[in-house]
Structure formats: structure tokens, C-alpha cells
Design a protein around this motif. Sequence first.
Motif, PDB file in Angstrom:
ATOM      1  N   GLY A   1     -41.831  22.587 -19.982  1.00  0.00           N
ATOM      2  CA  GLY A   1     -41.149  21.924 -21.100  1.00  0.00           C
ATOM      3  C   GLY A   1     -39.977  20.823 -20.671  1.00  0.00           C
ATOM      4  O   GLY A   1     -38.893  20.897 -21.209  1.00  0.00           O
ATOM      5  N   GLY A   2     -40.633  19.998 -19.961  1.00  0.00           N
ATOM      6  CA  GLY A   2     -39.702  18.922 -19.319  1.00  0.00           C
ATOM      7  C   GLY A   2     -39.456  17.884 -20.405  1.00  0.00           C
ATOM      8  O   GLY A   2     -38.593  17.016 -20.195  1.00  0.00           O
ATOM      9  N   SER A   3     -40.254  17.883 -21.375  1.00  0.00           N
ATOM     10  CA  SER A   3     -40.311  16.798 -22.404  1.00  0.00           C
ATOM     11  C   SER A   3     -40.522  17.304 -23.751  1.00  0.00           C
ATOM     12  O   SER A   3     -41.253  18.080 -23.921  1.00  0.00           O
ATOM     13  N   ALA A   4     -39.818  16.830 -24.796  1.00  0.00           N
ATOM     14  CA  ALA A   4     -40.050  17.412 -26.205  1.00  0.00           C
ATOM     15  C   ALA A   4     -41.414  16.793 -26.696  1.00  0.00           C
ATOM     16  O   ALA A   4     -41.894  17.386 -27.777  1.00  0.00           O
ATOM     17  N   ILE A   5     -42.001  15.968 -25.917  1.00  0.00           N
ATOM     18  CA  ILE A   5     -43.348  15.609 -26.605  1.00  0.00           C
ATOM     19  C   ILE A   5     -44.522  16.007 -25.202  1.00  0.00           C
ATOM     20  O   ILE A   5     -45.430  16.733 -25.736  1.00  0.00           O
ATOM     21  N   ALA A   6     -44.313  15.223 -24.280  1.00  0.00           N
ATOM     22  CA  ALA A   6     -45.359  15.651 -23.134  1.00  0.00           C
ATOM     23  C   ALA A   6     -45.134  16.924 -22.468  1.00  0.00           C
ATOM     24  O   ALA A   6     -44.804  16.708 -21.143  1.00  0.00           O
ATOM     25  N   SER A   7     -45.216  18.218 -22.816  1.00  0.00           N
ATOM     26  CA  SER A   7     -44.993  19.259 -22.110  1.00  0.00           C
ATOM     27  C   SER A   7     -45.951  20.299 -22.992  1.00  0.00           C
ATOM     28  O   SER A   7     -46.095  20.102 -24.384  1.00  0.00           O
ATOM     29  N   ARG A   8     -45.880  21.422 -22.517  1.00  0.00           N
ATOM     30  CA  ARG A   8     -46.645  22.463 -23.167  1.00  0.00           C
ATOM     31  C   ARG A   8     -45.774  22.725 -24.502  1.00  0.00           C
ATOM     32  O   ARG A   8     -46.270  23.212 -25.394  1.00  0.00           O
ATOM     33  N   LEU A   9     -44.369  22.909 -24.155  1.00  0.00           N
ATOM     34  CA  LEU A   9     -43.592  23.348 -25.220  1.00  0.00           C
ATOM     35  C   LEU A   9     -43.702  22.541 -26.192  1.00  0.00           C
ATOM     36  O   LEU A   9     -43.707  22.569 -27.603  1.00  0.00           O
ATOM     37  N   GLY A  10     -43.548  21.034 -25.961  1.00  0.00           N
ATOM     38  CA  GLY A  10     -43.341  19.793 -26.844  1.00  0.00           C
ATOM     39  C   GLY A  10     -44.647  19.816 -27.637  1.00  0.00           C
ATOM     40  O   GLY A  10     -44.825  19.949 -28.879  1.00  0.00           O
ATOM     41  N   GLU A  11     -45.891  20.095 -27.069  1.00  0.00           N
ATOM     42  CA  GLU A  11     -46.908  20.003 -27.727  1.00  0.00           C
ATOM     43  C   GLU A  11     -47.147  21.183 -28.639  1.00  0.00           C
ATOM     44  O   GLU A  11     -47.630  20.827 -30.009  1.00  0.00           O
ATOM     45  N   SER A  12     -46.853  22.194 -28.442  1.00  0.00           N
ATOM     46  CA  SER A  12     -46.875  23.274 -29.346  1.00  0.00           C
ATOM     47  C   SER A  12     -45.812  23.221 -30.343  1.00  0.00           C
ATOM     48  O   SER A  12     -46.337  23.522 -31.723  1.00  0.00           O
ATOM     49  N   VAL A  13     -44.428  23.061 -30.125  1.00  0.00           N
ATOM     50  CA  VAL A  13     -43.523  23.190 -31.132  1.00  0.00           C
ATOM     51  C   VAL A  13     -43.470  22.184 -31.953  1.00  0.00           C
ATOM     52  O   VAL A  13     -43.144  22.325 -33.009  1.00  0.00           O
TER      53      VAL A  13
END
Lengths: 441, 446
Positions: free
Chosen positions: B289-301
Motif C-alpha cells: 500500500g505504498g501508493s493510492a494507485i500503484a499498490s495492491r491496496l490501491g488497485e483493489s480499493v
Amino acid sequence: MKGPKRAALLLLCVQALGWAGIAERITDYELANGLRVIIYVDSSAPVVATHVWYRVGSYYEPVGRTGISHMTEHMVFKRSPAWPPDGFSQLVQEHGGQSNGFTSTWYSGYFEVFAADRWELALKLEAARMHACIFLDEDFIPEREVVSEEWRLSDNQPTRRLWTDFFATAFQANPQRNPTIGWSDDIRNYTRSAVEEWYRTWYNPANAVLVIAGDVRPDKVRTLVAKHFGRLRGKPVPKVDFYDIEPDQRGARRVEVRMRTSAPALLIGYRMPGRRDTVGYNAAAVTAAVLGDGRLSRLHRRLVVETRLATSVNVWPTAQRDPGLLMLMITPNNEESIPAIERVVTEEIARLAEEPVEERELERVRNGLVANEVFARDNAGRVAYLIASYWALTDDWREFDRELERTRRIGTDEVMAFARDWLRPEFQTVGALLPPQTEAR
Amino acid sequence: MKPLLTLLAACGILFAVPSLPVYRDSLENGLVVLTYEDHSVPAVSMRLVSRSGATLDPGGRSGTANLTARLLLDGTAFRSAEEITETIEFLGIRRNAGSGYDFSYSELMTLSEYLDTALTLLAEAARSASFPESEFERERALTLTRARRDWDRPNTVVEADFDRLLFGDQHPYTRDECGDTADLPGLTPDDVRSFHAAHWHPGNCFLIIVGAVEREDLLGRVRSLFGDWPASARVERPTVPGFDFPPGIRARAITRPEMSQSYVIMGHPGLSVFDTDLQAARLMSFVLGGSAIASRLGESVRVEGGLAYDVRCWFDRLALPGAFRATVQTADPAEAIRRIRYEIRRMHESGPTERETETARNYFTGSFPLGYSSTSGKLRELTFAEAYGFGPGWLEEFPRVIGELTREDLAAAARTRLCPDDMLIVVVGPLTRDRLGLDDTAWLEE
């Protein structure tokens, strides 16, 4: 060393090392398709910043479409032949770079910063962003929800809400009254086709500037720019100019925002000239600093030190292309202090209009403004940003260099004239953030 | 990643940083001087750092370290605050000061020609700051207003509650680095005078100079101004009690019907900046979740779900063990929490992929020099390196350390540092607990 001599030395130093150096390190040209290219060489770090800015922002938006430039900014990260779907940021990360985009009233900007050995990727990405973005409903619909969530972030922050309501009160016709992110109903009603049309209208070489700043050789940059941008087609863009649209203000305006807050805030704005009025604009900048830049400024002394009615004061000019506002942001000690604060502000402005400002005070203010300009140039990314912003706001990056000279020419006559002509009670807008009133019995 | 880039990275030439003009010297009284020569603009920044920050604020007196730093240049034994301000503002010198948990600092930024003036003021302040009552009152009022305004932000409400539940009432990380609204009104000038006497002396400070200077020449000036600053006894660092973190999922919902969005923070105990797997954990959390776009959390949420503008996670990087935190602001907290918990568990169980590891390595090594290309970035990174003992070579050492991390290192950090079954969740927003879909949760009363 005494004052005037010291100031002269300061200016000499800045002129010798700052401004002349900047101009000498810039290569400026235009491609046949209308793309303005500005190359700034700074080899102090092996880093290259690449900025592409478009002349489009919330100022350009019609009623019912507020915020569509910002929505477009979100969409141009989604899909193009140059990066995998939603893979723009990841591609930049893989190459050890940083990137972002931003939308303002007057422009939409994008940048990448890379190590100097791989910065060409930025040109490839930005060229694709300029002409080849793909707009699909499957990307657009969730992204519109993301923007709605971004809007709610502002809605829940009392000071941001104050700013929104303040500008909507200060301007009646000029689009500066609209928040950059747009009004929530407009956001909900965007369609994919409308956003795509907005992109096709405004994103093209003839409406853009490309700034490359850092450890580069201009001849090599020229070749690469031609390779990536030379074949793109430029086309005319609509002319949008509301410089004179705002009706004359005929009396002070006032707005209150009452939300859960434990620290009231006070905004006071006065009409001021836009950048096309170069004397007026720079007089406003110097006047703002006399009033509220630093602890020796007049309002800081009166409100924070002597009367203790407030804990902080900041004053600055917001006008950019069009006439805008000279802003005072004051943190009152409590709600009850606000009338007394407003009286002090009125007194100090009247004093500015009536009494000459002593040379030593002006000298201090100008020295501070000049030093800030030098500090702001300590890295290529910051310089790239400044060059692009001058292009977007004044149509000519050279204004960046002329700013200091114009500031230096502002004396007490200009400050007094500015205070008399613009800082008038009927040109004032006041906004206050206050706690909710006691519920009605 | 392209094969060529992979090959270059493997050869260790892709992210090579040329030798930097960074030097570390010590005066006889113990003052460490870090110099970063940079002649790109005719300006010099100087930051004096005390190795004591908000963690060492006395009990019930949070904000002492911060106010001490912020008032350092507001009056000395030789000059009034007014005289100092007159000098600083006339010459266009800018000042800045503040405190973190582990250090506090006061800095000046000046055009090169006023280097001597600025350095003299800083040296004089370090040695003989007087903390006059009127300046103290002004600065305390400003700090208190800012602290109160912070509470207008829903983030502050949710973060403060999370910290108090995680660390307990007595832990320093429960207190604001700049001071709590409850403590600041009770502080006095004597509090900051005592803190200054105990924590601002050469053995507990270091000086960073960045800008258009020559090291040898500069050292002579520094020696003449700071060389006879008397050394003092070592600072006693009291033991901070650990904290218990019960197993299981615990949650608290704070209802604010007037809000249009919920603010969520979730996490558990993390690590210390001194832990050997710090960098592996950082890279792993970057993938997560290092970035709001390019991370697993960003991708999902954000990207798939359209649920939030910002979602991210990180480990605190402080001397004492801190927290692992994931945050999101959303109108649909139930779905966002479900997705975040799913991704934390997936990372815990399987770790990152080879490609994700490669991307994280490239990003950290490639973007690190970008972060210190500005003066403020140089000050920030050198402060971090010296305060935590990484040394002046850290700027050049960092890419090597990151380059050696493997997918297995990141997966091990995920296994040991992420605890999907032991989590604290705090939500503030227009909701009640039954709307959060947390069936496996022990609820904490509001």
C-alpha cells in the motif's frame, strides 16, 4: 554594512548568480505543431525533471461541467498504448522515478522525475498522454466515484469548506468562484464522452508547454523531443478570456461557515489586478509583504504581538491571469476577537493609503522577496515548475526573470496608490469559520 | 521490467550514485558537523539538531521539546528577540524549527554572503537562548491554536484514538509531537529553559550545513563559533514501558452523523527503525500500500472498487517500536475494510511476487536521489541518517542495502510483521458499528 548598500549588494548578487544564470541555461523553441519547448540545464545532480502543462483548468469550464478538467486529469493516467491499463505509475516506479499530475484554475500539469540515464521514458509517456489516451466506461465509472470521494475529503474539512464558500462569495461571474474539483452534482453527472471530448479539445501540442530541466544536453534533448512529439498534430484551441467579466463590486460581502471547529479562522480578500497589469500586480505583492510577511510586518505586530487578538497572520496575492484577490488569512484567538481584528485591518490599510512607507521597511520586504526567489531555485524540478507556471499564467516564461526587476521598482508611491485604489472597504470579502450556533430552543 | 534493465540492475550499475560531497566531522566538545557541499545556488542552509525530541517531553508537559526548538532563536543572552528578527528579516534569512519524536531542530536558510551572520546567530542561540516570557506566550498560543485546529480534521480524531488504544495512555507516541491541547496551556518558560539546559549541548547535538560552502573553510568558522560550547553530561533516556496488544480483532466506531465520509485506520504494533528487517518491511508495505494507485491496496480499493481517493499503509520509522497502519477515507467503509483485510492477509501468507519485489527495489533505489536533490531533502535525509546512527555514507549506502533485498526477505517480513488476525480498527464517520460488517470483532466502547 548599512541598509541601502547591503540591499544593493544583495540585488547584485542575485542578478549575477540567479537571473542571468537562468536565462543563459535555457534553450527555448517551438515545434511546427505549436508545442513550446523549454530546456533548462542544471548539472548539479544527475536528475531530470520533465513537465508538460496544458492551458486548461477550472477557469475554462462551462456551467454544469465544473471540475471536468480535474476529472480529465484522473482519466489520462488510465489507458494509452504507451502503458498497460492503470499501469502508468507502476511503469514509472519500475524505472525508479516519480510522477504526478495536478489541476488548478488555469492549467493542468504533469511531471516525471527520473535519474538522468533514463529520463527519455518521460517523453514517451507524455507524448502518449498528449494524443493517445483511451477512454473506456470500465475505467471511467469507478474513477468518477474516486473523484466523488476526493470531493468528500474537502467537504469534511472545515477550513477547506471555508475556502470554497469564500471564493464562491467573492466572485459572481468569473469562474474563479468554482472549486477546481468542481461542484458535487456536476461530478456525479459527468459522462465518459463529455470527458473525452474535453480531452480532445484541450490536450494538443499547440496548447502545451514541455519543460525539461536537469542534467541534459540541449542538442540531444532536441533530437528526442522531435522523435516523440514532432509528429503530433497541433490544432487551434478555443479562446477563453473572462478578464473583464466580473461585475464591479459595490459593497463588502460576508460569508460564515459554521462547522464543528475548535479554532475559528478568518479570511479577508480585496480585489487586486491580474498579472496583465504588471505594475499593479507587483505593487500588490509588495503591499502584501508589508502587511503580513514576517514578524516585523504591520499586521503581525498589531494583531499578534501588541493586541494579541490573533495567533497568526498571512497576507499574499492570489491573482494570476485575471484580477483576483489579495488575501489575508488570520487566526483569531476566539470568535469574539473578530470585530476588533477587522478594525485593526481597516486601520492599517488606511495608514498604508495615507502615510508613505519608510524606505528601510520597503527594503526589508524586497530583500525577503528576492531571497525567496533564490531559495526556490535549489533544484531542477522546482525550476521546471516555475518556468511552466510563468508560461501558463503570463504566456512568457521570461516573466520569471523580470519579476525581480519589477519588484525592485516598487516604491512607496506604488504601494500607496495600490492601497488607495484597491484596498477599499467596498472591494472587501470576509469569510469566517465558526463553531455551530447554539441550537434553537 | 525490460530484460536490459534487469541485466543492468543485476550488474549493479543501474543505480550507481557518484560519490557525494558529504562529510562528517567532530569538534572536541563532541559536536558533530555534517557538511553537504552544493554550489547550485548562492545559498546555505544550516540546521542544528538536538537528539532529544517529543519522546523526552516530561510527563504532562508534551510540547516542551517542540517549543524549545521553535523559541531557540527568539532571544539570547546578547540580543533581544526583536534584534534577532530585525537582522534575519532584513537580510532575507528564513527560519524554521520543529520537533519529531526522536529529535528537534532549529534551522536558518540564507544567501551565501550572510553565512557568518546566520551561523553566529545560530551558535549564540544554541548556547544562550533566553526564552523570554513574551515570546514564549506568543509561540505557545500559536502552537495551541494549531493543535486545536488539527482536531477539526477527522484524520486527527481517528489517528489519536488509534494511538491511544494501541500504545496506552502513558506511551510517548500517544502524545502529539507538538504538544497536546491539554498540556500546552500549563507549560511555562521554565519548562523550555530546563529542556534546553538538559538537551541542547554539543554532545547531544549535530549541525548540518548544506549549500555553497567549502568544508575546510566552513569548519574553521564552525570551530570558532561552537568550539568552546561547553560539553555536558549525557542525556538520560528513561526506559519507556512496552505495551500489550491483545490478540484478535478489536474495533471502535465513532459516530459523526454530519460527515459525508468515514475515516478508517487499522493496524497493529510495527517495528523500530533499528530492526534489521526495517528495509524489507518498508519495501513489502510499499508493494502492499505504498501508493493510492500503484499498490495492491490501491488497485483493489481505488482502481477496481472506486471506493476511495486515497488508501495506503506504512510502518512508523521511529526509535521505539511504532505501528503498522493502513488508512482509507470512504463512503463505504465496510467494503473498503473488507478489501484491505483481504490484501493484508494475502501479503502475509504469500508475500510479494518477484516482479513486485523488483519494482519496489527499483523505485526505492531510483527515487532516493530524487528525494535529496533539494536543500530541504538533503537536510531531511542527513538528519535521519545521523539521528539514527546510519552515518553520512547512508545516502550512498542505501541503494546497496535495498539492492540486496530478495523476494524471500520481503516475504519473511510479511510473515513476521503483518498480523491479519490481530488488528485494531478505528472508524469515524456517519455510521454505526452494525454497518461495518465486522462479525469477528470485539467492540470497544466510544
